[in-house]
Structures are given as C-alpha cells and as structure tokens.
Design a protein around this motif. Structure first.
Motif, PDB file in Angstrom:
ATOM      1  N   PHE A  32      40.266  44.810  34.409  1.00 30.34           N
ATOM      2  CA  PHE A  32      39.565  43.709  33.750  1.00 30.34           C
ATOM      3  C   PHE A  32      40.037  43.678  32.301  1.00 30.34           C
ATOM      4  O   PHE A  32      39.571  44.482  31.490  1.00 30.34           O
ATOM      5  CB  PHE A  32      38.058  43.920  33.799  1.00 30.34           C
ATOM      6  CG  PHE A  32      37.403  43.596  35.109  1.00 30.34           C
ATOM      7  CD1 PHE A  32      38.104  43.655  36.305  1.00 30.34           C
ATOM      8  CD2 PHE A  32      36.075  43.261  35.160  1.00 30.34           C
ATOM      9  CE1 PHE A  32      37.499  43.380  37.510  1.00 30.34           C
ATOM     10  CE2 PHE A  32      35.449  42.980  36.361  1.00 30.34           C
ATOM     11  CZ  PHE A  32      36.150  43.035  37.548  1.00 30.34           C
ATOM     12  N   ASP A  33      41.166  42.918  31.915  1.00 29.93           N
ATOM     13  CA  ASP A  33      41.395  41.654  32.576  1.00 29.93           C
ATOM     14  C   ASP A  33      42.844  41.438  33.022  1.00 29.93           C
ATOM     15  O   ASP A  33      43.113  40.451  33.704  1.00 29.93           O
ATOM     16  CB  ASP A  33      41.019  40.502  31.650  1.00 29.93           C
ATOM     17  CG  ASP A  33      39.535  40.450  31.358  1.00 29.93           C
ATOM     18  OD1 ASP A  33      38.742  40.638  32.292  1.00 29.93           O
ATOM     19  OD2 ASP A  33      39.172  40.265  30.195  1.00 29.93           O
ATOM     20  N   LEU A  34      43.772  42.284  32.640  1.00 32.96           N
ATOM     21  CA  LEU A  34      45.162  42.013  32.997  1.00 32.96           C
ATOM     22  C   LEU A  34      45.368  42.077  34.501  1.00 32.96           C
ATOM     23  O   LEU A  34      46.058  41.231  35.084  1.00 32.96           O
ATOM     24  CB  LEU A  34      46.103  42.996  32.296  1.00 32.96           C
ATOM     25  CG  LEU A  34      47.597  42.779  32.593  1.00 32.96           C
ATOM     26  CD1 LEU A  34      48.044  41.378  32.189  1.00 32.96           C
ATOM     27  CD2 LEU A  34      48.448  43.835  31.890  1.00 32.96           C
ATOM     28  N   GLY A  35      44.782  43.071  35.163  1.00 34.32           N
ATOM     29  CA  GLY A  35      44.982  43.209  36.603  1.00 34.32           C
ATOM     30  C   GLY A  35      44.482  42.007  37.382  1.00 34.32           C
ATOM     31  O   GLY A  35      45.171  41.490  38.261  1.00 34.32           O
ATOM     32  N   LEU A  36      43.280  41.544  37.053  1.00 35.13           N
ATOM     33  CA  LEU A  36      42.720  40.420  37.822  1.00 35.13           C
ATOM     34  C   LEU A  36      43.493  39.126  37.537  1.00 35.13           C
ATOM     35  O   LEU A  36      43.654  38.285  38.426  1.00 35.13           O
ATOM     36  CB  LEU A  36      41.229  40.267  37.536  1.00 35.13           C
ATOM     37  CG  LEU A  36      40.744  39.746  36.192  1.00 35.13           C
ATOM     38  CD1 LEU A  36      40.668  38.229  36.172  1.00 35.13           C
ATOM     39  CD2 LEU A  36      39.351  40.305  35.885  1.00 35.13           C
TER      40      LEU A  36
ATOM     41  N   PHE B 202      42.416  30.199  42.947  1.00 32.03           N
ATOM     42  CA  PHE B 202      41.959  31.236  42.019  1.00 32.03           C
ATOM     43  C   PHE B 202      41.573  32.544  42.714  1.00 32.03           C
ATOM     44  O   PHE B 202      40.665  33.254  42.280  1.00 32.03           O
ATOM     45  CB  PHE B 202      40.782  30.738  41.176  1.00 32.03           C
ATOM     46  CG  PHE B 202      41.082  29.490  40.408  1.00 32.03           C
ATOM     47  CD1 PHE B 202      42.306  29.325  39.779  1.00 32.03           C
ATOM     48  CD2 PHE B 202      40.151  28.467  40.326  1.00 32.03           C
ATOM     49  CE1 PHE B 202      42.593  28.172  39.061  1.00 32.03           C
ATOM     50  CE2 PHE B 202      40.427  27.314  39.618  1.00 32.03           C
ATOM     51  CZ  PHE B 202      41.652  27.156  38.981  1.00 32.03           C
ATOM     52  N   THR B 203      42.250  32.873  43.809  1.00 27.05           N
ATOM     53  CA  THR B 203      42.024  34.158  44.461  1.00 27.05           C
ATOM     54  C   THR B 203      42.383  35.288  43.511  1.00 27.05           C
ATOM     55  O   THR B 203      43.459  35.302  42.911  1.00 27.05           O
ATOM     56  CB  THR B 203      42.871  34.273  45.738  1.00 27.05           C
ATOM     57  OG1 THR B 203      42.440  33.280  46.676  1.00 27.05           O
ATOM     58  CG2 THR B 203      42.735  35.657  46.365  1.00 27.05           C
ATOM     59  N   SER B 204      41.476  36.258  43.369  1.00 28.95           N
ATOM     60  CA  SER B 204      41.725  37.412  42.504  1.00 28.95           C
ATOM     61  C   SER B 204      40.986  38.604  43.088  1.00 28.95           C
ATOM     62  O   SER B 204      39.796  38.805  42.835  1.00 28.95           O
ATOM     63  CB  SER B 204      41.263  37.136  41.074  1.00 28.95           C
ATOM     64  OG  SER B 204      41.502  38.250  40.244  1.00 28.95           O
ATOM     65  N   THR B 205      41.677  39.390  43.887  1.00 29.59           N
ATOM     66  CA  THR B 205      41.009  40.472  44.607  1.00 29.59           C
ATOM     67  C   THR B 205      40.522  41.616  43.719  1.00 29.59           C
ATOM     68  O   THR B 205      39.532  42.267  44.073  1.00 29.59           O
ATOM     69  CB  THR B 205      41.928  41.019  45.711  1.00 29.59           C
ATOM     70  OG1 THR B 205      43.166  41.448  45.142  1.00 29.59           O
ATOM     71  CG2 THR B 205      42.198  39.944  46.754  1.00 29.59           C
ATOM     72  N   PRO B 206      41.143  41.931  42.561  1.00 29.63           N
ATOM     73  CA  PRO B 206      40.531  42.967  41.723  1.00 29.63           C
ATOM     74  C   PRO B 206      39.146  42.593  41.234  1.00 29.63           C
ATOM     75  O   PRO B 206      38.339  43.451  40.885  1.00 29.63           O
ATOM     76  CB  PRO B 206      41.518  43.079  40.543  1.00 29.63           C
ATOM     77  CG  PRO B 206      42.811  42.618  41.073  1.00 29.63           C
ATOM     78  CD  PRO B 206      42.454  41.525  42.032  1.00 29.63           C
TER      79      PRO B 206
END
Length: 627
Positions: A166-170, A185-189
């Motif tokens: 949170f936030d680069l990974g997502l 806007f799929t963001s699995t993290p």
C-alpha cells in the motif's frame, strides 16, 4: 543592520560552537559575550560608514536604505543548517517566513532608494539573457533534472525494499491487470481475488498508461513516469507565468515549483495518481489563456481520467479562472472556459464520487472515516460533514486548532510567505486544501507534506503566486512585485533546504518515514540478491502472497496478495523475518498445519509453497520465535 551583520560574521566563524545555541541556549559564556561584542562592533562600523558617506557626499540616509536587506542577514546561518532545527519544526517554520517578510521590507526600501542607471549595452550578460527561448530551455533542463533525480532515488528505494504493498504494489497490480484486460480497476493486493479499487478511486488514467506498461512492465515504470509527469508540470506553469510576468520570471517560478518541499514528499512516496493531475490542470489553464480550445478539451479530458478528486480540483480552478478574468482581449472566452471547467469538473466528480464509486462499496462512501469527528452520530455521509462545518463552526474550529495542522499549514504557505492570500481571490486557492486535508480528523497522512495530498494545495497556490505578482505589478509598481519575488525565492530556498529532498536531504520524508538517500551498500545488494533468489523460483503466472515490502516486487502478475490481509488462494508465500505482527498472525498457522511448506530460506527471506514438504517449517517457526 550593523548588529545583524556582526551576528552573521560571528555565527559563520563559529558554526560548531553555536550548534546548540538556538535550540538549547547552550552557548558558553565566553562565546556568548563574543557574539554580543560582534553585534556591537557591527553597529559601530555601520555608524562610522554612514557618517563617512554623509560627510563626503550627503547621501548617508540613502546608503542606509540601500543596505536595508542586511537587516535580516544575521538570521541566515542557523536557517542554512538543517541540523539545528531537527525536532524544532515549529520554531523554524515561524522563523523562515519572518526572515522572508523582513527581506521583502528591506528589498522594498532598497528599491525606493535606488538610482536609475542605464544598463550597459552589448555586455556578455545582456547577450546571454537575450538568447531566444533560453528561459524555456533552462526550464526543460530543470524538468529533465527533476525527473532523473527522483527516478534515481525512488528506483534505489525500491531496490532496497523501501516501497510498500500500500500503495505501489496495489497500483502496479492495477495497471498490470488493466494492461491485460482484467475487469475494471482490479487490484488483488487491495483485497484478494476479484478485489477492485474502483470503490476507492476512479483512475481511468491507468488505461492510458497500460500500452507503455505492456512494453516496460513493472513498478519501476510507474516510478519513472510519476517523476517525469510531476516535473513536467513546470512547463505549463512556465507558459502561464510567461504571459503574465515575462520569460525570466516565469523560469524562476518554474524552478521554485521544482524545489518546493511539498512536491518532493509526494514524489518520494510510492506511486499515486493525484500528483499527476497538476500537469493536465495547468496545461488546461494555459490552453484557455492562449485560446487553444481543442487543447483545452484534451487536457480537461486527461485531467478527468486521472482521479475523481482531480475533477473536483478542475471545478475549483474554473472558479478561479472566472474570478481572475480581468478586462483584456478574450476575457469573455476565458470566463466561458472557466465556467466549462466548473461544470465539467463538478459533473464528473459528482457522478464518480456519489454514484459510480458507492456501487462498488454497497452504497458506502469511501474515505468517510477521514472525517469521522465531523460526522454526526446519526451518520449522513459527506453532506453531513458539510452540514457540521456550516452549522457547528465552533466544533469545526476545535478540530482545526491542532499542532500538526498548524505545522502543515506553515510548511505549505510559509515558503510562499502567505503571498497567495494577499488578495481575496487567493482564498480560492486554499479551498481544495481546506476541504480535502485540514478538515480531516485523526488521519495524519492528510496533514503531512510527505504524502501526495499536498497536491490539493500546490496546484492552486503557484497559480495564485503568478496571478498576484501580475496584479501587484499592474496595480502597484514593478518594484514591489520584484521585492515579493525576491523574498519568496529566498524563503522557498530556505524551506527547501530544511525540508526538501534536493538542496539537502537530511530532513526529507516520503510517506511515514524519513527517506533514506545515499548509495546502495553491500548489505543492500546482498538483501536484494537473497530476495530475488527466492522470487526467481516463482512462475510468472503463479499467485503469490507476500509481506508488505515484498508485494511491489511480485505485483506484476494477475494475483498478488498482501500477507497481512490473508493468504487467500495463493500458491506461493514469500515473507521476511522478523515478520510484522499482523503478517505473522496470518502465516504461522499455515506453516504450523502444513498448508504451506517452506521451499527455501535466503537470509531473512522465506519462500513457501502450498502443499510443499513442510520439513523446513519448524526451522522457520524457531527462527521467528527466537526473533
């Protein structure tokens, strides 16, 4: 003035001895006496000089006025040393604008006493300044330098595992999925399989980034792109200022923007869309002022795609454009452009924030908890927050009167000497900042310059500086405008030295933490080698759950989860010891019951696979217990 010069000379010649003088009153008695004697000597020398000038040419009074800026020079030595004020932020945040206002007064006094002289013709400086497009070339070089500098440091920070889920990974996972045709806007993290970020932010600009990302996949692309677009905002700012103030003043203002500490904190903290909106909003303003209406439409469209709150900023800029429209050729068209910005921005923000986004959150309004103290007990969402502000101003004032918010406001407005507020229209430049940051309660990131939320202020305040300088030059005189510009320049440079990330990096922060600059160490390279020895064993199509600092290194895939939220259906787990409490509470039961079996251990990093032989699990459990 003599005392100030005497103090300056003493402090410059005794830098180490005065280190604790300004914060702990720890100057030894002999040095304290020497300081006072130096100030007295400065007074005597100044008096002797003025007396000599008066007897010789009768212009002693003019000499005093021309030397007026020296009255504040004694404040410079401590203000030029960021070490002095570490832990004493409020003191230096008051001293810096006081220095700036004193310098402004001195510059005005000096200019009032100046004797007009014809500039020499044909000198080398004149020829240099007269080179066509040189100011623009310098600004372009400044933008390139900014982009290279912050790309370099953010990439280095990522290499040493300083970025987060949170936030680069997502955000990286969101763009990866956008580039590969996943649902919107799929963001699995962010929340596991099928998780979408659409209820929190509407960032359609991710799909504009996607083609470039397909060519250069990975979070590194986002970090470089962020540095480039944030720095590139100086270009439309230059064009706006050039029309109002001339090319060289415009170039100076563009460089002041690039050196602004609030801009640096946002650039150092992972990747966010909000700071990217400034480029398109300023480009839209510039297009409107130059009657380039097709480009205005293009930039407004791009701004609306960046994030839903950028549309709200667009609406507020539209109001500023309408109010700033003074009688001039094309004024009517610019007023209409401002009204169009207001209408489009309000409509887009209203639809996205109150219709589209709640559809992804079961009707709940995102980020309402940031204003929790302003929400009445019976609820009511954002309209209830505004009702509290309007109907209970005394309670609202109590939530504003906090030390952290005062420090934040001084960090935002102090470097600009509160100059945007010199005219009533400058208050419009603060509306977005007040609504989106100062009204928040019990949410520290909104009132820290190390987060992206400073964009709500920076976007408006630099425009207000340009427009106020233009107004002062036209309605007072150019000398007053030059005095303001000189004082703002000095004050912003001092602020950048204290809290920025370019002139000095010791107090720079990115996100919650002090930012680590400096070269990569052998330990950094070894940690990177150890982690990537494990990551290389994970197939690109496999689903992975990882600890907070490792998620950005595995997020360029369809399914990458954040360990502290759960393991979900992950095939692999990768984490670091000692683990955070919330991460360990998630993974240790899965190691204990054999759901995951440890595959390999490299230094502090552990790789496990679902269903793998659990023989190494107890070694990891013992290591964690020992930690």
């Amino acid at each position: 003035m003599g005392a100030s010069v005497g103090a300056f000379g003493f402090l410059v010649s005794h830098p180490l001895d005065t280190f604790g003088h300004f914060t702990r009153n720890a100057l030894p008695a002999d040095l304290r006496a020497n300081l006072l004697w130096s100030m007295a000597a400065g007074v005597l020398l100044a008096a002797a000089f003025v007396g000599f000038r008066q007897r010789r040419s009768g212009d002693g009074g003019r000499a005093i006025r021309r030397a007026a800026p020296l009255a504040v020079v004694g404040l410079l030595p401590p203000l030029l040393d960021p070490r002095v004020w570490s832990g004493h932020e409020l003191t230096v945040l008051v001293l810096v604008p006081l220095f700036g206002w004193g310098l402004y007064a001195g510059l005005r006094t000096r200019q009032a006493a100046a004797i007009d002289q014809a500039a020499p013709e044909g000198g080398p400086l004149t020829r240099f300044v007269g080179i066509p497009h040189l100011p623009l070339i310098l600004v372009l070089l400044g933008v390139a330098g900014y982009a290279l500098y912050f790309s370099h440091h953010t990439l280095r920070n990522h290499y040493r595992f300083g970025t987060s889920s949170f936030d680069l990974g997502l955000e990286d996972n969101l763009v990866w999925n956008a580039a590969h045709g996943a649902p919107l806007f799929t963001s699995t993290p962010f929340g596991g399989p099928g998780a979408t970020h659409a209820g929190n932010h509407q960032t359609y600009f991710a799909y504009a980034i996607a083609p470039l990302y397909r060519l250069f996949p990975g979070p590194e692309t986002l970090l470089v792109l962020q540095a480039l677009l944030m720095g590139a905002a100086a270009i439309p700012l230059f064009f706006i200022a050039r029309r109002a103030l001339g090319p060289w003043t415009a170039a100076l203002i563009a460089f002041l923007y690039l050196l602004s500490p609030p801009l640096h904190g946002a650039a150092l903290y992972d990747f966010h869309y909000l700071p990217l909106g400034t480029l398109f909003l300023w480009a839209a303003w510039s297009a409107a002022e130059s009657d380039r209406w097709r480009w205005l439409g293009v930039f407004l469209f791009l701004a609306a795609t960046v994030r839903e709150d950028v549309s709200a900023m667009m609406a507020m800029l539209g109001v500023m454009m309408v109010v700033e429209g003074r009688p001039c050729p094309g004024r009517g068209r610019r007023v209409r452009a401002g009204l169009a910005m207001l209408a489009v921005g309000s409509l887009v923000f209203g639809v996205l924030k109150f219709v589209v986004m709640p559809a992804y959150t079961s009707g709940q309004q995102s980020f309402l908890a940031q204003y929790q103290d302003l929400v009445p007990r019976e609820g009511g969402g954002y309209p209830a927050v505004l009702a509290t502000v309007a109907g209970n101003p005394f309670f609202t004032l109590g939530t504003l009167l906090e030390r952290d918010k005062l420090v934040y406001l001084l960090q935002i407005l102090g470097p600009l000497l509160f100059f945007p507020l010199r005219r009533a229209t400058g208050l419009l430049a603060c509306v977005a900042g007040v609504l989106f940051t100062l009204l928040a309660t019990r949410y520290p990131p909104l009132v820290q310059i190390s987060f992206q939320y400073t964009t709500y202020w920076t976007t408006f305040l630099f425009l207000a500086v340009v427009k106020n300088l233009e107004w002062v030059r036209e309605n007072e005189n150019p000398g007053v405008a030059r005095a303001w510009l000189g004082a703002i320049t000095a004050t912003l440079l001092l602020s950048s030295l204290q809290y920025g990330a370019v002139l000095d990096t010791r107090n720079a922060r990115g996100g919650f933490d002090a930012y680590r600059f400096g070269p990569l160490t052998p330990e950094d390279h070894e940690r990177h080698r150890q982690a990537y020895a494990l990551l290389a064993a994970i197939p690109p199509e496999a689903s992975v759950v990882a600890s907070e600092r490792l998620v950005p290194h595995v997020s360029s895939r369809a399914f990458a989860y954040t360990l502290r939220l759960g393991t979900y259906d992950a095939e692999y787990a990768v984490f670091e010891l000692p683990a955070r409490d919330d991460e360990w509470q998630t993974i240790w039961p899965r190691l204990l019951d054999g759901t995951f079996g440890v595959v390999d251990i490299q230094g502090p990093f552990v790789l496990a696979r679902r269903g793998h032989d659990p023989r190494l699990n107890f070694k990891v459990l013992r290591l964690a217990g020992g930690a």
